[in-house]
Design a protein around this motif. Structure first.
Motif, mmCIF file in Angstrom:
data_model
loop_
_atom_site.group_PDB
_atom_site.id
_atom_site.type_symbol
_atom_site.label_atom_id
_atom_site.label_comp_id
_atom_site.label_asym_id
_atom_site.label_seq_id
_atom_site.Cartn_x
_atom_site.Cartn_y
_atom_site.Cartn_z
ATOM 1 N N SER A 26 0.823 -1.213 0.000
ATOM 2 C CA SER A 26 0.000 0.000 0.000
ATOM 3 C C SER A 26 0.855 1.261 0.000
ATOM 4 O O SER A 26 0.408 2.313 -0.448
ATOM 5 N N ALA A 27 2.080 1.172 0.492
ATOM 6 C CA ALA A 27 2.977 2.327 0.532
ATOM 7 C C ALA A 27 3.904 2.380 -0.671
ATOM 8 O O ALA A 27 4.841 3.183 -0.695
ATOM 9 N N SER A 28 3.652 1.553 -1.678
ATOM 10 C CA SER A 28 4.580 1.484 -2.813
ATOM 11 C C SER A 28 4.698 2.810 -3.569
ATOM 12 O O SER A 28 5.774 3.156 -4.057
ATOM 13 N N GLY A 29 3.630 3.572 -3.651
ATOM 14 C CA GLY A 29 3.704 4.889 -4.304
ATOM 15 C C GLY A 29 4.616 5.841 -3.557
ATOM 16 O O GLY A 29 5.437 6.550 -4.163
ATOM 17 N N PHE A 30 4.481 5.878 -2.245
ATOM 18 C CA PHE A 30 5.352 6.714 -1.413
ATOM 19 C C PHE A 30 6.809 6.259 -1.531
ATOM 20 O O PHE A 30 7.721 7.079 -1.655
ATOM 21 N N ILE A 31 7.012 4.947 -1.525
ATOM 22 C CA ILE A 31 8.367 4.407 -1.628
ATOM 23 C C ILE A 31 8.985 4.784 -2.976
ATOM 24 O O ILE A 31 10.148 5.184 -3.049
ATOM 25 N N LYS A 32 8.204 4.698 -4.034
ATOM 26 C CA LYS A 32 8.716 5.062 -5.357
ATOM 27 C C LYS A 32 9.068 6.548 -5.409
ATOM 28 O O LYS A 32 10.093 6.930 -5.984
ATOM 29 N N SER A 33 8.255 7.386 -4.783
ATOM 30 C CA SER A 33 8.570 8.819 -4.783
ATOM 31 C C SER A 33 9.838 9.106 -3.990
ATOM 32 O O SER A 33 10.628 9.975 -4.358
ATOM 33 N N ARG A 34 10.074 8.390 -2.886
ATOM 34 C CA ARG A 34 11.310 8.555 -2.101
ATOM 35 C C ARG A 34 12.520 8.106 -2.920
ATOM 36 O O ARG A 34 13.569 8.736 -2.874
ATOM 37 N N LEU A 35 12.371 7.003 -3.659
ATOM 38 C CA LEU A 35 13.463 6.559 -4.527
ATOM 39 C C LEU A 35 13.781 7.610 -5.586
ATOM 40 O O LEU A 35 14.946 7.881 -5.871
ATOM 41 N N ALA A 36 12.731 8.204 -6.161
ATOM 42 C CA ALA A 36 12.932 9.226 -7.190
ATOM 43 C C ALA A 36 13.652 10.440 -6.625
ATOM 44 O O ALA A 36 14.508 11.034 -7.294
#
Length: 129
Positions: free
Chosen positions: A72-82
């Motif tokens: 469920s937090a994959s979007g947030f995780i992807k934004s942190r990676l970016a």
């Protein structure tokens, strides 16, 4: 499994570091267990996908809850990676439960049991003599 290039190896280690920091300190989801660690990361050469092996200390229910929280937090995780890693493409992260630590602990307990029973048998033989 093919051999990783030096560039891909560096990207893997950087993604693993950012994922671990994000999971440990920035995600506030109560479903994610406090003892969750990123064991390994493999980013595809085209940078579109990323497999992250996750280890959770706890029972099976805690592992399932943690995986649901991470998905469920994959979007947030992807934004942190970016934000943290300057890549041309930010990879989609796929979380995989890693059972190797639990398997190692289980095998260690079994070895201890066998060694303990051998010690007891040896002690019994010494007492009989």
């Amino acid at each position: 499994m093919r051999k990783n290039s030096v560039k891909n190896t560096r990207i893997n280690s950087e993604v693993q570091k950012v994922l671990a920091e994000t999971i440990r300190g920035e995600i506030k989801d109560p479903r994610i267990a406090p003892l969750t660690s990123v064991v390994a990361v493999e980013v595809s050469p085209d940078l579109k996908t990323c497999k992250a092996w996750i280890s959770v200390l706890g029972d099976e229910a805690a592992q399932k809850e943690t995986m649901a929280g991470l998905r469920s937090a994959s979007g947030f995780i992807k934004s942190r990676l970016a934000k943290e890693i300057n890549l041309r493409i930010t990879p989609e992260v796929q979380f995989i439960m890693d059972q190797s630590i639990a398997y190692g602990v289980n095998m260690s307990h079994k070895i201890d049991e066998v060694m303990g029973s051998q010690d007891m048998a040896r002690d019994a033989e010494v007492d009989e003599e």
